[in-house]
Structure formats: structure tokens, C-alpha cells
Design a protein around this motif. Structure first.
Motif, mmCIF file in Angstrom:
data_model
loop_
_atom_site.group_PDB
_atom_site.id
_atom_site.type_symbol
_atom_site.label_atom_id
_atom_site.label_comp_id
_atom_site.label_asym_id
_atom_site.label_seq_id
_atom_site.Cartn_x
_atom_site.Cartn_y
_atom_site.Cartn_z
ATOM 1 N N LEU A 107 -18.889 41.238 100.602
ATOM 2 C CA LEU A 107 -19.948 40.215 99.664
ATOM 3 C C LEU A 107 -19.204 38.895 99.551
ATOM 4 O O LEU A 107 -18.192 38.789 99.634
ATOM 5 N N ALA A 108 -20.060 38.104 99.076
ATOM 6 C CA ALA A 108 -19.704 36.680 98.800
ATOM 7 C C ALA A 108 -20.505 36.427 97.444
ATOM 8 O O ALA A 108 -21.301 37.247 96.907
ATOM 9 N N ARG A 109 -20.137 35.464 96.901
ATOM 10 C CA ARG A 109 -20.656 34.892 95.591
ATOM 11 C C ARG A 109 -21.621 33.657 96.109
ATOM 12 O O ARG A 109 -21.107 32.723 96.632
ATOM 13 N N ASP A 110 -22.682 33.339 95.538
ATOM 14 C CA ASP A 110 -23.420 32.237 95.502
ATOM 15 C C ASP A 110 -23.049 31.119 94.446
ATOM 16 O O ASP A 110 -22.182 31.256 93.905
ATOM 17 N N ALA A 111 -23.997 29.986 94.551
ATOM 18 C CA ALA A 111 -23.308 28.972 93.465
ATOM 19 C C ALA A 111 -23.223 29.203 91.908
ATOM 20 O O ALA A 111 -22.679 28.817 91.285
ATOM 21 N N HIS A 112 -24.205 30.454 91.910
ATOM 22 C CA HIS A 112 -24.284 30.973 90.365
ATOM 23 C C HIS A 112 -23.334 32.188 90.031
ATOM 24 O O HIS A 112 -23.679 32.921 89.138
ATOM 25 N N LEU A 113 -22.649 32.188 91.213
ATOM 26 C CA LEU A 113 -21.812 33.646 91.099
ATOM 27 C C LEU A 113 -22.614 34.850 91.450
ATOM 28 O O LEU A 113 -21.975 35.926 91.278
ATOM 29 N N SER A 134 -17.488 12.033 90.881
ATOM 30 C CA SER A 134 -16.847 12.999 90.126
ATOM 31 C C SER A 134 -17.506 14.346 90.052
ATOM 32 O O SER A 134 -18.881 14.212 89.919
ATOM 33 N N TYR A 135 -16.659 15.287 89.817
ATOM 34 C CA TYR A 135 -17.528 16.469 89.526
ATOM 35 C C TYR A 135 -16.584 17.215 88.508
ATOM 36 O O TYR A 135 -15.540 17.364 88.221
ATOM 37 N N GLN A 136 -17.358 17.810 87.569
ATOM 38 C CA GLN A 136 -16.751 18.610 86.513
ATOM 39 C C GLN A 136 -17.418 19.946 86.391
ATOM 40 O O GLN A 136 -18.618 20.314 86.315
ATOM 41 N N ALA A 137 -16.425 20.870 86.907
ATOM 42 C CA ALA A 137 -16.673 22.253 86.773
ATOM 43 C C ALA A 137 -16.263 23.075 85.465
ATOM 44 O O ALA A 137 -15.055 22.930 84.999
ATOM 45 N N ARG A 138 -17.299 23.694 84.860
ATOM 46 C CA ARG A 138 -16.939 24.668 83.769
ATOM 47 C C ARG A 138 -16.138 25.954 84.192
ATOM 48 O O ARG A 138 -16.208 26.413 85.482
ATOM 49 N N SER A 139 -15.368 26.110 83.536
ATOM 50 C CA SER A 139 -14.158 27.309 84.090
ATOM 51 C C SER A 139 -13.819 28.450 83.027
ATOM 52 O O SER A 139 -14.134 28.096 81.687
ATOM 53 N N THR A 183 -21.322 20.915 95.301
ATOM 54 C CA THR A 183 -21.763 21.588 94.237
ATOM 55 C C THR A 183 -20.336 22.119 93.662
ATOM 56 O O THR A 183 -19.207 22.226 94.241
ATOM 57 N N THR A 184 -20.542 22.516 92.572
ATOM 58 C CA THR A 184 -19.387 23.718 91.622
ATOM 59 C C THR A 184 -20.008 24.953 91.297
ATOM 60 O O THR A 184 -21.267 24.971 91.101
ATOM 61 N N GLN A 185 -19.143 25.772 91.230
ATOM 62 C CA GLN A 185 -19.263 26.960 90.627
ATOM 63 C C GLN A 185 -18.698 26.976 89.089
ATOM 64 O O GLN A 185 -17.862 26.233 89.069
ATOM 65 N N LEU A 186 -19.007 28.114 88.331
ATOM 66 C CA LEU A 186 -18.485 28.431 87.207
ATOM 67 C C LEU A 186 -16.738 28.862 87.727
ATOM 68 O O LEU A 186 -16.837 29.996 88.523
ATOM 69 N N PRO A 228 -15.317 21.733 94.530
ATOM 70 C CA PRO A 228 -16.617 21.131 95.251
ATOM 71 C C PRO A 228 -16.460 21.642 96.648
ATOM 72 O O PRO A 228 -17.622 21.618 97.393
ATOM 73 N N TRP A 229 -15.502 22.036 97.483
ATOM 74 C CA TRP A 229 -15.425 22.412 98.511
ATOM 75 C C TRP A 229 -15.503 23.960 98.755
ATOM 76 O O TRP A 229 -15.118 24.535 99.986
ATOM 77 N N TRP A 230 -15.841 24.665 97.885
ATOM 78 C CA TRP A 230 -15.886 26.166 97.876
ATOM 79 C C TRP A 230 -16.945 26.345 98.917
ATOM 80 O O TRP A 230 -16.836 27.501 99.792
ATOM 81 N N ASN A 231 -17.764 25.615 99.337
ATOM 82 C CA ASN A 231 -18.817 25.864 100.402
ATOM 83 C C ASN A 231 -18.536 24.783 101.282
ATOM 84 O O ASN A 231 -19.713 24.314 102.238
#
Length: 529
Positions: free
Chosen positions: A69-75, A265-270, A504-507, A518-521
Motif C-alpha cells: 500500500l501507499a499513502r496519498d496527499a491526505h495520508l 516556499s512550502y510549509q508542511a504541518r508535522s 504539494t506537502t503531506q502531514l 514537496p518531493w514526496w510525489n
């Protein structure tokens, strides 16, 4: 015949990435915006190995490998090597996956169920040096049913198990002929992912090329390089010079690019948090009163405002305040009066220099942080300043991870952890006494029976209310008996050349750089027209 149901959910876990390498320029130089097909990214560290058998990519988003399995942008979990989400028996003890047809490893050999079985059985083998083995504790057996089905049998119902199957699958016909701990597969991996490793200069860079036969379609970004640059300032300088197309940066450096044209610039919650490990073996940090006083003395809000420039939140425990399992009511402000009272009552008396002592032992200890990490350095210095106000002398020292690792049992470390998807993902390895000193697991050697019980309950029951109550009890116990001083939850900041669509970014979890960002995909990016 056993009845089944379909499972949905999101899962991601993470462990601390070991090894911070020295910086060195990629031999190709930077792309400087010259090509949308080539990307050079600056990251702070590199993995020790690229073998999933030893833990690489276990949380998904590996560009060389795929999981079931994998995760989408919303996990949310989605099929990858599996044709669909798993079928789960009503008792929660059997998970059946059907493999996608026509998938090949990058060497042209077909993926089969035997490869999946080999991967999981090798990781579960105690002779394999994989410190994340406890994450698969629920697995009793994994077997193939023909060439295209894999059946997992669990020892107990484990609610977030599907999230563990983002783990990358390796080819048995290659890895099965080697020692998993020492074989060449660790640095010369072969997978089913969108990219293949073309070169790895340790401490300098890793270069990946697009896999033209990728089952998901050939990526538009044909090559990308991860330039290993441990020092934040050097990473920022090279990004500004055009030597890099993007980089992960701390808040103060990311802010300097806000007005740069052609950069975004990209800001990702974590769930990424910074905390101080407080080794129980040390005569000072092993004293509960010292740990409680430090918890009260620290000014978390000031750290968020001054160090993170607002890009984060105070950490009152391992889960952020907006997590569904966060225990309401444990939020706390800095309280120096309380810190002093705790120490007074425990017999830690202030000397002429203001530093406390008890039975001839000064309230003093060393706090290590990894060299070149400005955010951790600033946290460490602020922590030492707050501690001194309560009469505790903290000496801050920078070092490489090679120096820090053998000292973790005895010295405090400004560490980073954090996992998304489920409380079990991260809390168990952070706190369970059975994992004390197991690599970067339970670095503080924390041992609290009530916390162990809560972790075991959360792991072994599928009842949501019971799980939530267990994790709430755990968090309240950490306030009473802190094995770590939790400081801040950090938002991740990135700056990249604005030359592609689809970013885009993920949590995000703690680990970011190779997988998160942002390079997760990156395999889905499209050149801007």
C-alpha cells in the motif's frame, strides 16, 4: 469460509535517521533552472542503508521501492503493489492482499507473492539487524497463496496493521542470496519504484534516474539528486547560488527567500517534535525531581516564537495538541516557582553560584546536539538558559551522530521524533521499556510500568474508546514522570525553484528530506509550460 471486510485508513511511521554527513557539492553542479527534467535537492542527512530489510523506507514514499500500500496527499491508504486494499477477517486476525498484475523489478524480473513473504520474514528474523522489528510484533505468519496473493496472520487484532504494509518489497532472487546485514543490496538496491539508484557517493550525494518501466508510468523528472549538506547555512547559500533546485531549511533561513522571484516556499504541518532525552542511568537526569523541574522550567512558547518564528506549536508531550488522541488538560506554561519548589522538596539546594546540589552531586549534565543543525542548537541553548534559572547547569555541546550515538545512554540529547497515522506509530518505540537502548529507540532508557501497560493496551485492542483512554493515560503519566522534556512541534519549511506543477506537502513525520517534503510525489511532477 471466513467472512471479510475492506479496511480504510491512513498510516505512516518513522524512526530517527542516523548519520549526518559532511557537505560536498554534486559533481554535476546545480541545474540553475536549466532543465525541468533534472532536480537537485539539498538535504541534511543520508540513510545508512538503502535496504528495506534494515529499515530503509519502512514508512513509505521510497522512490526505489513500493509497498503493498501507499499513502496519498491526505495520508489515506491506497493500493500500490496490491491491486486493492486488503480483505480483513471479521476477527481482525487475517489480512489478504492480491498483487497488481504485470509489475516488474527494475532488473526486469516479475514481482511475486514470494518476494513479499521473503521481505517480511527476513525483517522478522532476529538475525536481521532491523531495529524497527517491533513495529511488526503483531505478525504471527505471512505466507503466499499462489503467485498473486499474500496472507498475513496476526497474533492479536492490531487496528493500524494495514498502515504497516507500506513497507517496501525487495526481490528475493537478489536479496535472498545475500546476508541482509552485510550484502551489497544495502548500497545497490533493486526495486519496483519509479526511480533507480544510479550513483551514491557517501557523505556527498545520491543520484536517481527514472525507471522507464515503472508500473505507474515513466516519471517526467528524469533524474534527481539528493545533495547531502549537513549545515543549514551552507544549504541556504547553495540554493541561492543556483547550485540547488530546492532544500529543506530552518525558519530563519527559509524566510530570506520570501521575496525571491522564481522561488516558492512550502510549509508542511508535522508531528515532528524536539525533545531532550533524560537518561535514567545518569545521577542527575535519572532523578525524577530534576526531570519534573526541567519540565516546569522550560518556556515552550518562547521557543516557538523566537526559534521557529511561529512555525510550530508548544509540545506538551509526543502528540500535538490537534491530534485526536491528545490528552486535553496537560497543557502547561513555564512555572519557575514550581520548578524551584520541586527541587527544594527533593533536597536539591542552591549553592553560592546558584547551581543546586544534593549529597555532594551538582545538578549539572551535558546536552548534545548534532553539528550544523541550527534549530536544535537554538533549542539546546534556550533549554540550558531556562534550566539555569531553576538552578540546573546544562552544558551544551555539538557533535556528529557518530560521536553522539555511543554517548546516548549517559548524556542528554536534543533529539527529534514523531510519527503520523496512529499513536502506536512512534510512541511504542519512543517509550516502551523493552526497547530501551535499541538503536535510536527509547533513547532515554525510560522505564515506567504504567506507560508500558498503556502502550500494550493501545497496540492490542481494536476498541477506539479503549485505545484513546490508554493513550490519554500515557500522556498524563509522562507529565508526572517525564523521561523526556518535550519542547516544540515543528512545521517543516522548504524552498524550491518554481519550475514544476504537482508539488504539494503531506502531514509529515519527523523524518523529512528523502521521503517527506514537496518531493514526496516527484514521480508525478509535470514541467510548467
Amino acid at each position: 469460509m471466513t467472512s471479510t471486510r475492506r479496511i480504510r485508513g491512513a498510516a505512516v511511521a518513522v524512526a530517527v535517521v542516523a548519520g549526518v554527513a559532511a557537505c560536498s557539492a554534486p559533481s554535476e553542479g546545480g541545474s540553475g533552472g536549466s532543465s525541468a527534467e533534472s532536480v537537485v535537492i539539498g538535504v541534511g542527512s543520508e540513510p545508512d542503508t538503502l535496504s528495506p530489510l534494515l529499515g530503509y523506507g519502512k514508512d513509505g514514499n521510497s522512490k526505489i521501492f513500493d509497498g503493498l500500500l501507499a499513502r496519498d496527499a491526505h495520508l489515506e491508504l491506497k493500493p500500490a503493489l496490491a491491486k486493492s486494499l486488503p480483505e480483513v477477517a471479521d476477527d481482525g486476525l487475517t489480512y489478504t492482499y492480491t498483487l497488481r498484475e504485470g509489475v516488474q523489478f527494475s532488473d526486469g524480473e516479475p514481482l511475486t507473492a514470494a518476494d513479499v513473504v521473503f521481505t517480511y520474514r527476513t525483517i522478522l528474523d532476529e538475525k536481521t539487524n532491523n531495529t524497527a522489528r517491533s513495529e511488526l510484533d503483531a505478525v504471527k505468519d505471512v505466507r503466499a497463496s499462489g503467485d498473486d496473493k499474500v496472507v498475513f496472520t496476526l497474533k492479536y487484532p492490531y487496528a493500524p496493521f494495514a498502515g504497516r504494509t507500506v513497507l517496501p518489497i525487495v526481490p528475493e532472487h537478489i536479496a535472498g542470496k545475500q546476508d541482509p546485514n552485510t550484502g551489497s543490496f544495502n548500497t545497490e538496491p533493486v526495486g519496483t519504484g519509479p526511480y533507480v539508484l544510479s550513483a551514491w557517493s557517501k557523505g556527498e550525494k545520491l543520484t536517481f534516474k527514472a525507471n522507464p518501466n515503472y508500473w505507474g508510468g515513466a516519471p517526467k523528472v528524469k533524474t534527481f539528486t539528493m545533495a547531502v549538506i549537513a549545515d543549514d547555512n551552507v544549504r541556504a547559500t547553495r540554493l541561492r547560488s543556483g547550485d540547488l533546485d530546492g532544500a529543506v531549511l530552518p525558519p530563519n533561513l527559509a524566510a530570506t527567500f520570501k521575496s525571491d522571484t522564481g522561488m516558492k516556499s512550502y510549509q508542511a504541518r508535522s508531528y515532528d517534535f524536539r525533545a531532550v532525552t533524560l537518561p535514567t542511568a545518569d545521577k542527575v537526569t535519572g532523578d525524577r525531581a530534576i526531570r519534573q523541574a526541567l519540565d516546569a522550567a522550560v518556556d515552550r512558547k518562547a521557543m516557538v516564537d523566537k526559534i521557529l518564528d511561529g512555525a510550530g506549536t508548544p509540545a506538551y508531550g509526543p502528540l500535538p495538541v490537534d491530534d485526536p488522541s491528545f490528552a486535553k488538560g496537560i497543557e502547561r506554561e513555564q512555572d519557575l516557582g514550581k520548578a524551584k519548589r520541586i527541587l527544594d522538596e527533593a533536597g536539591w539546594k542552591a549553592g553560592k553560584d546558584g547551581i543546586r546540589a544534593k549529597d555532594g552531586q551538582r545538578a549539572a549534565f551535558t546536552l548534545l546536539y548534532p553539528s550544523g543543525d541550527k534549530v536544535r542548537q537554538d533549542h539546546a541553548l534556550a533549554y540550558a538558559s531556562d534550566a539555569k534559572k531553576a538552578g540546573i547547569d546544562v552544558t551544551v555541546e555539538s557533535a556528529t551522530w557518530e560521536v553522539i550515538e555511543p554517548r546516548m545512554k549517559d548524556d542528554a540529547v536534543l533529539a527529534g521524533f514523531g510519527s503520523t497515522g496512529d499513536p502506536d506509530f512512534g510512541l511504542y518505540t519512543l517509550l516502551h521499556s523493552s526497547l530501551a537502548g535499541d538503536g535510536f529507540n527509547n533513547m532515554a532508557h525510560y522505564d515506567n510500568p504504567a506507560v508500558d501497560q498503556a502502550l500494550d493496551t493501545g497496540r492490542r485492542t481494536q476498541e477506539p474508546a479503549e485505545r484513546k483512554a490508554a493513550y490519554a493515560a500515557l500522556q498524563r503519566e509522562l507529565v508526572k514522570d517525564p523521561g523526556y522534556t518535550f519542547l516544540t512541534h515543528i512545521d517543516h519549511l522548504y524552498v524550491l525553484a518554481d519550475r514544476w506543477d504537482g508539488l504539494t506537502t503531506q502531514l509529515e513525520p519527523h523524518e523529512h528530506g528523502f521521503a517527506s517534503g514537496p518531493w514526496w510525489n516527484i514521480e508525478d511532477w509535470q514541467p510548467k509550460k
